[in-house]
Design a protein around this motif. Structure first.
Motif, PDB file in Angstrom:
ATOM      1  N   ALA A  38     -11.717  15.258 -13.386  1.00  0.00           N
ATOM      2  CA  ALA A  38     -11.545  14.498 -12.146  1.00  0.00           C
ATOM      3  C   ALA A  38     -10.896  13.142 -12.423  1.00  0.00           C
ATOM      4  CB  ALA A  38     -12.900  14.325 -11.457  1.00  0.00           C
ATOM      5  N   ALA A  39     -11.310  12.490 -13.558  1.00  0.00           N
ATOM      6  CA  ALA A  39     -10.714  11.193 -13.906  1.00  0.00           C
ATOM      7  C   ALA A  39      -9.237  11.342 -14.207  1.00  0.00           C
ATOM      8  CB  ALA A  39     -11.444  10.595 -15.106  1.00  0.00           C
ATOM      9  N   LYS A  40      -8.889  12.442 -14.883  1.00  0.00           N
ATOM     10  CA  LYS A  40      -7.480  12.676 -15.187  1.00  0.00           C
ATOM     11  C   LYS A  40      -6.671  12.813 -13.915  1.00  0.00           C
ATOM     12  CE  LYS A  40      -4.472  16.082 -17.410  1.00  0.00           C
ATOM     13  NZ  LYS A  40      -4.421  17.358 -18.168  1.00  0.00           N
ATOM     14  N   ILE A  41      -7.177  13.587 -12.983  1.00  0.00           N
ATOM     15  CA  ILE A  41      -6.473  13.775 -11.709  1.00  0.00           C
ATOM     16  C   ILE A  41      -6.350  12.444 -10.968  1.00  0.00           C
ATOM     17  CG2 ILE A  41      -6.571  14.935  -9.475  1.00  0.00           C
ATOM     18  CD1 ILE A  41      -5.854  16.746 -11.833  1.00  0.00           C
ATOM     19  N   TYR A  42      -7.444  11.670 -10.982  1.00  0.00           N
ATOM     20  CA  TYR A  42      -7.435  10.391 -10.268  1.00  0.00           C
ATOM     21  C   TYR A  42      -6.450   9.401 -10.893  1.00  0.00           C
ATOM     22  CZ  TYR A  42      -9.154   5.946  -8.475  1.00  0.00           C
ATOM     23  OH  TYR A  42      -9.223   4.707  -7.915  1.00  0.00           O
ATOM     24  N   LEU A  43      -6.482   9.287 -12.232  1.00  0.00           N
ATOM     25  CA  LEU A  43      -5.586   8.352 -12.905  1.00  0.00           C
ATOM     26  C   LEU A  43      -4.130   8.767 -12.744  1.00  0.00           C
ATOM     27  CD1 LEU A  43      -7.583   7.676 -16.203  1.00  0.00           C
ATOM     28  CD2 LEU A  43      -7.284   6.145 -14.256  1.00  0.00           C
ATOM     29  N   ARG A  44      -3.868  10.079 -12.762  1.00  0.00           N
ATOM     30  CA  ARG A  44      -2.492  10.528 -12.573  1.00  0.00           C
ATOM     31  C   ARG A  44      -2.001  10.143 -11.183  1.00  0.00           C
ATOM     32  NH1 ARG A  44      -1.375  16.738 -13.612  1.00  0.00           N
ATOM     33  NH2 ARG A  44      -1.716  15.996 -15.751  1.00  0.00           N
ATOM     34  N   ALA A  45      -2.876  10.327 -10.217  1.00  0.00           N
ATOM     35  CA  ALA A  45      -2.483   9.949  -8.856  1.00  0.00           C
ATOM     36  C   ALA A  45      -2.231   8.443  -8.750  1.00  0.00           C
ATOM     37  CB  ALA A  45      -3.564  10.395  -7.869  1.00  0.00           C
ATOM     38  N   TRP A  47      -1.390   6.423 -11.215  1.00  0.00           N
ATOM     39  CA  TRP A  47      -0.176   6.087 -11.965  1.00  0.00           C
ATOM     40  C   TRP A  47       1.072   6.401 -11.157  1.00  0.00           C
ATOM     41  CZ3 TRP A  47       1.574   3.250 -15.636  1.00  0.00           C
ATOM     42  CH2 TRP A  47       2.833   3.504 -16.196  1.00  0.00           C
ATOM     43  N   GLU A  48       1.037   7.540 -10.434  1.00  0.00           N
ATOM     44  CA  GLU A  48       2.183   7.878  -9.590  1.00  0.00           C
ATOM     45  C   GLU A  48       2.330   6.870  -8.464  1.00  0.00           C
ATOM     46  OE1 GLU A  48       1.427  11.843  -8.366  1.00  0.00           O
ATOM     47  OE2 GLU A  48       2.005  12.739 -10.303  1.00  0.00           O
ATOM     48  N   ASP A  49       1.210   6.438  -7.898  1.00  0.00           N
ATOM     49  CA  ASP A  49       1.283   5.406  -6.851  1.00  0.00           C
ATOM     50  C   ASP A  49       1.850   4.101  -7.414  1.00  0.00           C
ATOM     51  OD1 ASP A  49       0.234   7.213  -5.116  1.00  0.00           O
ATOM     52  OD2 ASP A  49      -1.835   6.445  -5.250  1.00  0.00           O
ATOM     53  N   TRP A  50       1.368   3.727  -8.643  1.00  0.00           N
ATOM     54  CA  TRP A  50       1.844   2.471  -9.263  1.00  0.00           C
ATOM     55  C   TRP A  50       3.324   2.553  -9.614  1.00  0.00           C
ATOM     56  CZ3 TRP A  50       0.934  -2.450  -9.939  1.00  0.00           C
ATOM     57  CH2 TRP A  50       1.569  -3.131 -10.978  1.00  0.00           C
ATOM     58  N   SER A  51       3.739   3.694 -10.140  1.00  0.00           N
ATOM     59  CA  SER A  51       5.151   3.876 -10.474  1.00  0.00           C
ATOM     60  C   SER A  51       6.011   3.803  -9.224  1.00  0.00           C
ATOM     61  CB  SER A  51       5.349   5.216 -11.185  1.00  0.00           C
ATOM     62  OG  SER A  51       4.616   5.260 -12.390  1.00  0.00           O
ATOM     63  N   GLY A  52       5.523   4.445  -8.155  1.00  0.00           N
ATOM     64  CA  GLY A  52       6.285   4.366  -6.912  1.00  0.00           C
ATOM     65  C   GLY A  52       6.377   2.950  -6.380  1.00  0.00           C
ATOM     66  N   PHE A  53       5.268   2.196  -6.555  1.00  0.00           N
ATOM     67  CA  PHE A  53       5.283   0.808  -6.093  1.00  0.00           C
ATOM     68  C   PHE A  53       6.231  -0.048  -6.934  1.00  0.00           C
ATOM     69  CE2 PHE A  53       3.523  -3.500  -6.501  1.00  0.00           C
ATOM     70  CZ  PHE A  53       3.618  -3.923  -5.176  1.00  0.00           C
TER      71      PHE A  53
END
Length: 728
Positions: A38-45, A47-53
């Motif tokens: 679950a942590a992996k899924i959360y951090l990936r999400a 990171w994708e939000d941060w990269s998009g930002f």
């Protein structure tokens, strides 16, 4: 339908039984695995939000170059801040004293052993001379010369530093200083005059620290009060009194320019030493006033036409090296007794004998003038003391005006063969006798093979003969047998404090010692083995006459540190070294002399350490830059100079026997030639002075009178060189 005979009925498999503990671990493992997933899924999400930002801020081309430069700058700036903080820590340690502003306020008037004023040291604050009472042209002259942008910078003048650097490069010499007034004040308050990068870094940080705690007016006032301006004067008011005989309130423009010119190099531009140089420097100060825009040519015209003239003090002779050391000792005494001594102004009677001091100064100068070129030697240092440790005279160099570095207490030089008495007294303390036989022959310790000065070997010799002839291999062989660690321990007992490295060449003087500590160690032979502490102060009073400290009551107590029988044997050996060995040129007619010469490799240093029952004297001669002399040994020029001074010092003094040297015949040497009437050196007749017993009786009478008669306030200052109201 009948079942087929070969077909077997399938039975259900038994379920494995899981115990309670195993079930607990399986449950924990499952929960951990699920949490990590679950942590992996959360951090990936995220990171994708941060990269998009962050993609919104993506830049290219020149903008990217600027962003990269700014990022690197911030990184380097952070690293630089950490480095600067690390460098600032040692500087701010200097300010740990809560009374840092009063640390240098100690003011002392020094008297000789007979009560005559010698000079002053320290800073005597005069609050009556406020900054607004000083002449405007004096303040402007200082600012124009030392720090024109004083009121514009915050402790460090980067523009002024760059301007000074450019001027120095153009002139190919140091013609301008880059330190601000605040930096110079920081140096005066907390640091010393050593020219190192570490000191400059501390100076810069302390300047910024001062700017946060003091106003510009306070900084300027402290700088004008505490700067050394030559002649033993600290501050413009003391300098004005010394050079012109008036208060700083009354100096004219020409005198102000001369005072402002002293801040850079008081020894070089002091008017009582070199008036033409002082006037030339004052002319530069007047140019600075015009260049800085503080004054016009018309305003300084009168000062150019009528340059300042100082009081003629050429006949005044002040033992500045001695006073510097005595002031350092006073600071230690006040710090050691903070509860009993709370004053900041004192009158100190010292052990200095002005007659011996003057004789030593003249003898050193005459000998160096006459033989310095022949021997290739330019400097000397000398200390003369009593067996009690009271220092009668001190020479820290040829010319205090040229160099204030005290070679008698601060210069560490190798003592050469004058180190050997430490080896032999340790041997005597460990079972050896003066008649013990040691073989003088080839010897190697590893790759090091010491040799004698003569190049040959004497075979079996007694220890007294080995010291008399200064045989190197014997000293090394004895040290190997006794143990060099024991030699170092004995030296510590005799007051040697300099670092000593235990190496095979140590017995031949491979250690750095000062003249003062080496002389103090030899004084233990003259004292019969009693502990000796070198000191200048005999009595300390307040300006009102109250005695707050005396050496007799508060100083070091005599304690035996060397066995008397061992000292007696050592004195016989050293007496023989003068009578029949390398120290023959130090013999004094009618007086028993003991001592040892010393010469280092390449003849860089020449020593003679000698003593009688009355005085101990140590002298070093050499060059500040460690260049070799022209084959000068300790038995030549150093021993000759020592003999002249000590021969004078013993005139009219009842001779005392060296402990253990009783039955030896009184030496008879050639009568010294009486100097002609125009000779500078004092001849055989020394001025009649009080004996120690008579001086003690007078002091006892003074104490009795003090107890019965009210004490009248003493003057707070006196001109150097004038006599006190009454001898003490």
């Amino acid at each position: 339908m009948a079942d087929k005979p070969d077909q077997k009925e399938k039975l259900p498999l038994p379920k494995p039984r899981v115990g309670g503990l195993a079930r607990l671990f399986l449950d924990f493992d499952a929960r951990v695995g699920h949490a990590l997933f679950a942590a992996k899924i959360y951090l990936r999400a995220k990171w994708e939000d941060w990269s998009g930002f962050m993609d919104r801020f993506h830049v290219t081309g020149l903008k990217r170059l600027g962003v990269e430069a700014a990022s690197e700058g911030m990184t380097l700036g952070a690293a630089g801040a950490i480095v600067m903080l690390a460098l600032a820590v040692p500087a701010f340690r200097e300010t740990t004293d809560e009374n840092w502003l009063k640390k240098s306020e100690l003011a002392v008037i020094f008297l000789d052993r007979y009560g005559n004023v010698l000079g002053e040291r320290g800073i005597r604050h005069n609050d009556t001379v406020r900054l607004d009472e000083l002449p405007d042209h004096l303040i402007k002259a200082v600012l124009a010369t030392e720090d024109r942008r004083f009121y514009e910078h915050y402790g460090i003048d980067f523009f002024g530093t760059f301007r000074a650097l450019s001027a120095n490069v153009r002139a190919q010499n140091v013609v301008q200083g880059g330190s601000s007034i605040t930096q110079q004040l920081a140096k005066n308050l907390f640091l010393n005059n050593e020219r190192t990068i570490e000191r400059k870094v501390k100076e810069a940080f302390l300047a910024l620290w001062l700017e946060t705690r003091l106003s510009k007016q306070d900084i300027l006032k402290l700088y004008l009060d505490r700067a050394y301006l030559g002649g033993g004067a600290f501050g413009v008011d003391a300098a004005a009194q010394y050079y012109f005989g008036k208060s700083a309130r009354e100096v004219n423009m020409a005198e102000s320019a001369m005072l402002a010119g002293l801040f850079k190099a008081p020894a070089r531009f002091a008017p009582h030493i070199n008036l033409p140089a002082a006037r030339a420097r004052a002319s530069i100060v007047l140019d600075n006033l015009i260049e800085a825009g503080f004054m016009t040519e018309g305003q300084v015209f009168g000062a150019r036409r009528n340059p300042a003239t100082s009081i003629d003090r050429r006949d005044e002779v002040t033992p500045n090296y001695y006073l510097d050391w005595a002031f350092r000792e006073m600071q230690g005494i006040v710090a050691k007794f903070p509860d009993a001594i709370q004053e900041r102004s004192f009158i100190v009677r010292t052990a200095l004998d002005p007659n011996i001091q003057r004789a030593a100064e003249i003898a050193v100068e005459i000998q160096l003038r006459q033989f310095g070129n022949d021997y290739g030697v330019t400097q000397a240092a000398m200390v003369i003391m009593e067996p009690t440790g009271a220092v009668r005279a001190m020479i820290g160099g040829r010319d205090y005006g040229d160099s204030q570095f005290n070679r008698a207490i601060d210069a560490q030089r190798q003592p050469g063969s004058s180190f050997k008495p430490y080896v032999y007294i340790t041997a005597l303390m460990n079972g050896y006798k003066t008649t013990s036989v040691i073989v003088d022959g080839p010897l190697c310790i590893g790759n090091w093979c010491p040799r004698n000065y003569s190049g040959g070997y004497a075979g079996p010799v007694t220890m007294i003969n080995a010291l008399t002839r200064s045989l190197n291999t014997v000293a090394v062989r004895v040290a190997q047998a006794v143990g060099r660690d024991k030699i170092i321990a004995v030296m510590r007992r005799m007051g040697v404090t300099s670092p000593i490295i235990n190496t095979p060449p140590l017995p031949l003087g491979a250690a750095d010692l000062t003249v003062l500590e080496h002389t103090r160690a030899f004084a233990h032979y003259a004292s019969g083995g009693m502990k000796v502490e070198s000191h200048a102060a005999l009595e300390i009073k307040t300006p009102l006459g109250e005695v707050v400290w005396t050496w007799e009551k508060d100083g070091g107590k005599p304690v035996r540190i060397l066995p008397a029988s061992v000292v007696f044997d050592m004195n016989i050996m050293l007496h023989n070294a003068v009578e029949n060995g390398t120290g023959r040129r130090a013999r004094i007619d009618g007086v028993h002399v003991a001592g040892k010469t010393g010469t280092t490799n390449a003849w860089r240093d020449g020593w003679f350490m000698g003593y009688t029952g009355t005085f101990i004297g140590g002298i070093w001669m050499g060059n500040d830059d460690y260049t070799p002399t022209r084959r000068m040994t300790g038995g030549s020029l150093p021993a000759m100079t020592w003999q002249k001074v000590m021969n004078y010092a013993h005139q009219g003094v009842e001779p005392k026997q060296i402990p253990g040297v009783i039955n030896a015949p009184v030496p008879r040497v050639d009568e010294p030639k009486v100097a002609s009437a125009d000779s500078e050196f004092p001849t055989a007749r020394r001025p009649i002075t009080l004996s120690p017993r008579a001086a003690e009786r007078l002091l006892r009478m003074e104490r009795m009178l003090r107890e019965t008669v009210p004490v009248t306030p003493a003057p707070t200052a006196a001109a150097p060189g004038r006599s006190a109201a009454a001898p003490q």
